[in-house]
Every structure is written in structure tokens, then in C-alpha cells.
Write a protein that holds these residues in place. Structure first.
Motif, PDB file in Angstrom:
ATOM      1  N   LEU A 149       0.926  -1.106   0.102  1.00  0.00           N
ATOM      2  CA  LEU A 149      -0.138   0.130   0.009  1.00  0.00           C
ATOM      3  C   LEU A 149       1.016   0.979  -0.056  1.00  0.00           C
ATOM      4  CD1 LEU A 149      -3.166   0.700   0.505  1.00  0.00           C
ATOM      5  CD2 LEU A 149      -2.437   1.321   2.852  1.00  0.00           C
ATOM      6  N   ARG A 150       1.060   1.890  -1.372  1.00  0.00           N
ATOM      7  CA  ARG A 150       1.907   3.045  -1.206  1.00  0.00           C
ATOM      8  C   ARG A 150       1.412   4.169  -0.586  1.00  0.00           C
ATOM      9  NH1 ARG A 150       4.421   3.649  -7.256  1.00  0.00           N
ATOM     10  NH2 ARG A 150       5.689   1.675  -7.519  1.00  0.00           N
ATOM     11  N   PHE A 151       2.078   4.862   0.332  1.00  0.00           N
ATOM     12  CA  PHE A 151       1.624   6.203   0.948  1.00  0.00           C
ATOM     13  C   PHE A 151       1.429   7.532  -0.382  1.00  0.00           C
ATOM     14  CE2 PHE A 151       5.930   6.002   3.013  1.00  0.00           C
ATOM     15  CZ  PHE A 151       6.344   7.280   2.446  1.00  0.00           C
ATOM     16  N   GLU A 152       2.313   7.232  -1.397  1.00  0.00           N
ATOM     17  CA  GLU A 152       2.297   7.935  -2.277  1.00  0.00           C
ATOM     18  C   GLU A 152       2.954   9.352  -2.238  1.00  0.00           C
ATOM     19  OE1 GLU A 152       1.125   6.272  -4.856  1.00  0.00           O
ATOM     20  OE2 GLU A 152      -0.393   5.090  -4.340  1.00  0.00           O
ATOM     21  N   THR A 153       2.799   9.938  -0.884  1.00  0.00           N
ATOM     22  CA  THR A 153       3.726  11.361  -0.719  1.00  0.00           C
ATOM     23  C   THR A 153       3.207  11.281   0.865  1.00  0.00           C
ATOM     24  OG1 THR A 153       3.791  13.720  -0.713  1.00  0.00           O
ATOM     25  CG2 THR A 153       1.727  12.472  -1.387  1.00  0.00           C
ATOM     26  N   SER A 154       4.378  11.964   1.455  1.00  0.00           N
ATOM     27  CA  SER A 154       4.177  11.967   2.847  1.00  0.00           C
ATOM     28  C   SER A 154       3.735  13.281   3.162  1.00  0.00           C
ATOM     29  CB  SER A 154       5.531  11.683   3.602  1.00  0.00           C
ATOM     30  OG  SER A 154       6.451  12.780   3.151  1.00  0.00           O
ATOM     31  N   ASP A 155       3.469  14.286   2.249  1.00  0.00           N
ATOM     32  CA  ASP A 155       3.045  15.662   2.278  1.00  0.00           C
ATOM     33  C   ASP A 155       1.702  15.239   2.517  1.00  0.00           C
ATOM     34  OD1 ASP A 155       2.013  18.173   1.967  1.00  0.00           O
ATOM     35  OD2 ASP A 155       3.391  18.655   0.308  1.00  0.00           O
ATOM     36  N   PRO A 156       0.978  15.848   3.680  1.00  0.00           N
ATOM     37  CA  PRO A 156      -0.410  15.684   4.081  1.00  0.00           C
ATOM     38  C   PRO A 156      -1.251  16.811   3.101  1.00  0.00           C
ATOM     39  CG  PRO A 156       0.529  16.826   5.895  1.00  0.00           C
ATOM     40  CD  PRO A 156       1.629  16.415   4.903  1.00  0.00           C
ATOM     41  N   VAL A 157      -0.826  17.894   2.896  1.00  0.00           N
ATOM     42  CA  VAL A 157      -1.691  18.645   1.774  1.00  0.00           C
ATOM     43  C   VAL A 157      -1.646  18.088   0.318  1.00  0.00           C
ATOM     44  CG1 VAL A 157      -1.854  20.991   0.889  1.00  0.00           C
ATOM     45  CG2 VAL A 157      -0.985  20.835   3.280  1.00  0.00           C
ATOM     46  N   LEU A 158      -0.600  17.586  -0.179  1.00  0.00           N
ATOM     47  CA  LEU A 158      -0.578  17.375  -1.465  1.00  0.00           C
ATOM     48  C   LEU A 158      -1.299  15.947  -1.530  1.00  0.00           C
ATOM     49  CD1 LEU A 158       0.584  17.282  -4.192  1.00  0.00           C
ATOM     50  CD2 LEU A 158       2.651  15.950  -3.522  1.00  0.00           C
ATOM     51  N   TYR A 159      -1.251  14.820  -0.286  1.00  0.00           N
ATOM     52  CA  TYR A 159      -1.878  13.835  -0.412  1.00  0.00           C
ATOM     53  C   TYR A 159      -3.488  13.962  -0.549  1.00  0.00           C
ATOM     54  CZ  TYR A 159      -3.542   8.988   1.097  1.00  0.00           C
ATOM     55  OH  TYR A 159      -4.145   8.031   1.020  1.00  0.00           O
ATOM     56  N   LYS A 160      -4.017  14.972   0.232  1.00  0.00           N
ATOM     57  CA  LYS A 160      -5.439  15.288   0.400  1.00  0.00           C
ATOM     58  C   LYS A 160      -5.774  15.567  -1.081  1.00  0.00           C
ATOM     59  CE  LYS A 160      -8.300  17.054   3.935  1.00  0.00           C
ATOM     60  NZ  LYS A 160      -8.342  17.636   5.023  1.00  0.00           N
ATOM     61  N   ARG A 161      -4.798  16.478  -1.584  1.00  0.00           N
ATOM     62  CA  ARG A 161      -5.449  16.905  -3.074  1.00  0.00           C
ATOM     63  C   ARG A 161      -5.382  15.718  -4.196  1.00  0.00           C
ATOM     64  NH1 ARG A 161      -0.736  20.676  -5.066  1.00  0.00           N
ATOM     65  NH2 ARG A 161      -0.962  21.852  -3.110  1.00  0.00           N
ATOM     66  N   ILE A 162      -4.463  14.949  -4.162  1.00  0.00           N
ATOM     67  CA  ILE A 162      -4.342  13.839  -5.166  1.00  0.00           C
ATOM     68  C   ILE A 162      -5.153  12.645  -4.834  1.00  0.00           C
ATOM     69  CG2 ILE A 162      -2.174  14.815  -5.923  1.00  0.00           C
ATOM     70  CD1 ILE A 162      -0.869  12.214  -4.658  1.00  0.00           C
ATOM     71  N   HIS A 163      -5.783  12.375  -3.589  1.00  0.00           N
ATOM     72  CA  HIS A 163      -6.229  11.195  -3.028  1.00  0.00           C
ATOM     73  C   HIS A 163      -7.220  11.465  -2.143  1.00  0.00           C
ATOM     74  CE1 HIS A 163      -5.255   6.898  -2.516  1.00  0.00           C
ATOM     75  NE2 HIS A 163      -5.958   7.075  -1.319  1.00  0.00           N
ATOM     76  N   PRO A 164      -8.494  11.751  -2.787  1.00  0.00           N
ATOM     77  CA  PRO A 164      -9.635  12.301  -2.062  1.00  0.00           C
ATOM     78  C   PRO A 164     -10.209  11.161  -1.257  1.00  0.00           C
ATOM     79  CG  PRO A 164     -10.094  12.894  -4.473  1.00  0.00           C
ATOM     80  CD  PRO A 164      -8.669  12.019  -4.157  1.00  0.00           C
TER      81      PRO A 164
END
Ligand code: SAH
Length: 366
Positions: A149-164
């Protein structure tokens, strides 16, 4: 045991374009790979069991909003046919992957796992997205060994933007990875390199997380734009001068640094990397930190429909051709194909040179 990089040193490495320094990085990563996991390359047979997905990830072609994509779900007989091929080809593991598909019932997946574990020597890795703990526990009890399960990015703001989030549910892949570990899975995660909006600092943090989570498996590949996605259409902002480029060299840097900070992890040379450089991307990944490849077992007629990104390498090849091609590439760089399931080798792999590695990577060297 492993190299500790400060954020500054990691950033320096991620930013450097100096070919002499990079050569040194490749060499150190390759020698760490040799010392800690040897010359063997593990083959994990990939079965893409379903392209249905309820999520709306801004980067992925399987997102539910991509109505143009024809969807498929393999039958039990098709899945078990792929498993038979894995045994016949001498692979040690099957990786069962899909979009996030509630139509794939927990009981059905558990049925596959039970059969594979009772009838074959294969290790089973699951990569079915964010599922309820109950499902994950059921599969673990049925004998599944690993979860990706990739976390894709550890930046919480970017994660939220790309992974609703799914309505009413908050996506926290870090918490889920920790729960998977507690259930007794070997855990794998990773990131895409060059997601629009990904900064050098956040990528450096991602790499530190690989170490902090003590990941058993780490998958890293380039972000590849898909035209049927918001990210692929350029609808989300890039990070200006701090934007990480989605280049081959950047992926090698992350692979090499990952090997140095997680020396005994299983690290694949990914298909996404081979898509950027079809000639020798796979080999260069294996020579700069990786020790795993994932030949595709999915029946050829479904391959093009599992389109997480376009123009995927190996898309038209049969399972047999994939195996022959990868076997040839591994032999050509003087490596051997591993036999057996190839789990993490153990946390006590002896490395007596770790301190000197730490010294080698002092920032003043750059
Ligand atoms: N549904 C599962 C499996 C997803 S596919 C899950 O969510 O875990 C496996 C990986 O493909 C993803 O984790 C992501 O990192 C990668 N991927 C998806 N879209 C991509 C793209 N456009 N470019 C590169 N990699 C991509």
C-alpha cells in the motif's frame, strides 16, 4: 545497520546533477544491495485481478470518474490459472492487485489465498487498496503474507489533493500500514516520484519515512501523466522551482538512497521505470539498488484495461514472454533469479561497514 541521512544531506543528493557524485551514489547503493540481499533477483508474478475502482485519485487512470475505461474482474478460474503459471515458471510469490473494488468480496479473496497457500509453495502479497480491518484480518488468517500500500507522498496537503477521501471515511495510509504490520503482514509501501506539487523537501521526508516505518518492501516509480485524470490534464499546481521532476535519474536517486537507508528491504525495479526507459530502465534500476522485478501474469486480453498510466511497458506481452524477457535481462547484468518466496531476510543481516557508509554520505562530500 543502516545509513542515517539528515534531511540536508538527502536534499543535497536529490538536487545534485553532478555525474561524478551520482556515479558514486550508484556504486554505493549497488554494493550495499550486494552485501545485504545478494545477487539474487526475486520474481513476483503480478495478477491484476480487477480494474474496478471506487476511488477518485487524481493521478490514476482507474479512477471511478474515468467512464471511458472498460472495466474487468477476473473469474476464479482465471486467477487460479495465473497462479498455476507462477508455479510453472518458478516464481516465489504472486502479487494480487486491483483497484479499490468492493465488488471483490473479502470471502472471494480469502478463498484464493486459502487455495494458493494450501496447494502451492507461493508467498501471497495483496495490493487491494484501503480495505476494512476485518477483511485484512480475514486474508491474513487465510495465510496472506504481505500487503502493498503505497503512501504516495508524505506531504499531507498534497496527499489530500491527489487522493480524495471516500465519503465519510478519512484515508490514513500510515495508520493502515501500522495496523497491517500488527496483523503480522510484511508491509510494503512507496511513492511516485515527480507528482505535480511534490517538492524536494517532501520527497526527502518520504525517504526518511521508509526508514521510520521499517518497511519490508519499498516500491518507487516515476509519476506518469494519464490524460483522463486531473493531474494529467495539468489541473493541479506544480511546485515551481521546488518541483521534483518525474525523470529517470530522479527515480534512480530515490532507489539508491532507499537502498542505503533500508539495506535489507525488497525493492522492485518497477514497470513504470521501464516505461520511461524501455531499453534498459529495468536493468539500471537493478544496478542502482533494486533486487526484485514483477513479471506480469495477467491474461494478455485484460492488460491494456489495467491502465493506471498510459503506454505501460510489457502491455502486449504474454506471461511467458515477460518471464523470458526478464530472465534474460537479469542474466545479462550478471545476476541470478532467486528461488523461493524471498521474504525480508531478517533484521539482523550483518553489515560491518555501515558506519563507514554513514561517513561517506556526510554532506560536506557534496
Ligand atoms: N488500488 C491499489 C493499487 C493501485 S495501483 C492501491 O491503491 O494501493 C499501484 C500503484 O500504481 C499506486 O500505488 C501508484 O503509486 C501507482 N500509480 C497509479 N497511477 C500512476 C501514474 N499515473 N503514474 C505512475 N504510477 C501510478
Amino acid at each position: 545497520m543502516n545509513v542515517i541521512f539528515s534531511s540536508e544531506v538527502l536534499l543535497d543528493w536529490l538536487r545534485t546533477d553532478d555525474p561524478v557524485k551520482l556515479d558514486r551514489l550508484w556504486q554505493h547503493a549497488d554494493s550495499m544491495r550486494y552485501k545485504c540481499v545478494g545477487d539474487e533477483v526475486h520474481l513476483r508474478g503480478l495478477i491484476e485481478v480487477s480494474s474496478h475502482c471506487v476511488r477518485c485519485c487524481a493521478y490514476c487512470g482507474l479512477r471511478v470518474d474515468n467512464r471511458a475505461l472498460e472495466r474487468y474482474r477476473l473469474t476464479d478460474a482465471e486467477v487460479l490459472g495465473c497462479v498455476d503459471l507462477a508455479v510453472r515458471y518458478g516464481y516465489g510469490t504472486v502479487v494480487i492487485q486491483s483497484g479499490e473494488d468492493p465488488g471483490l468480496s473479502a470471502a472471494r479473496v480469502a478463498g484464493w489465498v486459502t487455495r494458493i497457500k494450501s496447494e502451492t509453495p507461493l508467498a501471497v502479497t495483496l495490493s487491494l487498496g484501503e480495505r476494512d480491518d476485518e477483511d485484512l484480518q480475514l486474508w491474513r488468517t487465510a495465510g496472506a503474507n504481505r500487503y502493498l500500500l503505497r503512501f504516495e507522498t508524505s506531504d499531507p496537503v498534497l496527499y489530500k489533493r491527489i487522493h480524495p477521501n471516500r465519503p465519510g471515511m478519512v484515508s490514513d495510509r500510515f495508520a493502515l500500514l501500522r495496523r497491517l504490520r500488527r496483523m503480522g503482514y510484511e508491509i510494503g509501501s512507496g511513492v511516485m516520484v515527480g507528482i505535480p506539487g511534490q517538492t524536494f523537501a517532501s520527497l526527502a521526508r518520504d525517504i526518511q519515512f521508509f526508514q521510520e516505518l521499517d518497511l519490508d518492501m519499498i516500491g518507487v516509480g516515476p509519476y506518469i501523466p494519464h490524460p483522463a485524470t486531473p493531474l494529467g490534464q495539468g489541473m493541479l499546481p506544480a511546485a515551481g522551482a521546488e518541483q521534483v521532476p518525474a525523470t529517470e535519474t530522479m527515480v534512480y536517486k530515490v532507489l539508491a538512497l532507499t537502498r542505503l537507508i533500508r539495506p535489507d528491504a525488497n525493492i522492485p525495479s518497477t514497470t513504470a521505470l521501464a516505461t520511461l526507459n524501455r531499453t534498459d530502465g529495468r536493468e539500471l534500476g537493478l544496478m542502482r539498488g533494486a533486487n526484485v522485478v514483477m513479471p506480469n501474469l495477467t491474461p494478455t486480453r485484460y492488460r491494456a484495461l489495467y491502465e493506471i498510466y498510459p503506454a505501460k511497458a510489457c502491455i502486449g506481452e504474454t506471461a511467458d514472454a515477460c518471464r523470458a524477457c526478464l530472465g534474460g535481462r537479469i542474466a545479462a547484468i550478471g545476476r541470478t533469479v532467486a528461488v523461493g518466496p524471498g521474504g525480508r531476510m531478517g533484521k539482523t543481516t550483518p553489515i560491518d561497514t555501515d558506519r563507514s557508509y554513514g561517513a561517506t554520505y556526510d554532506s560536506k562530500d557534496l
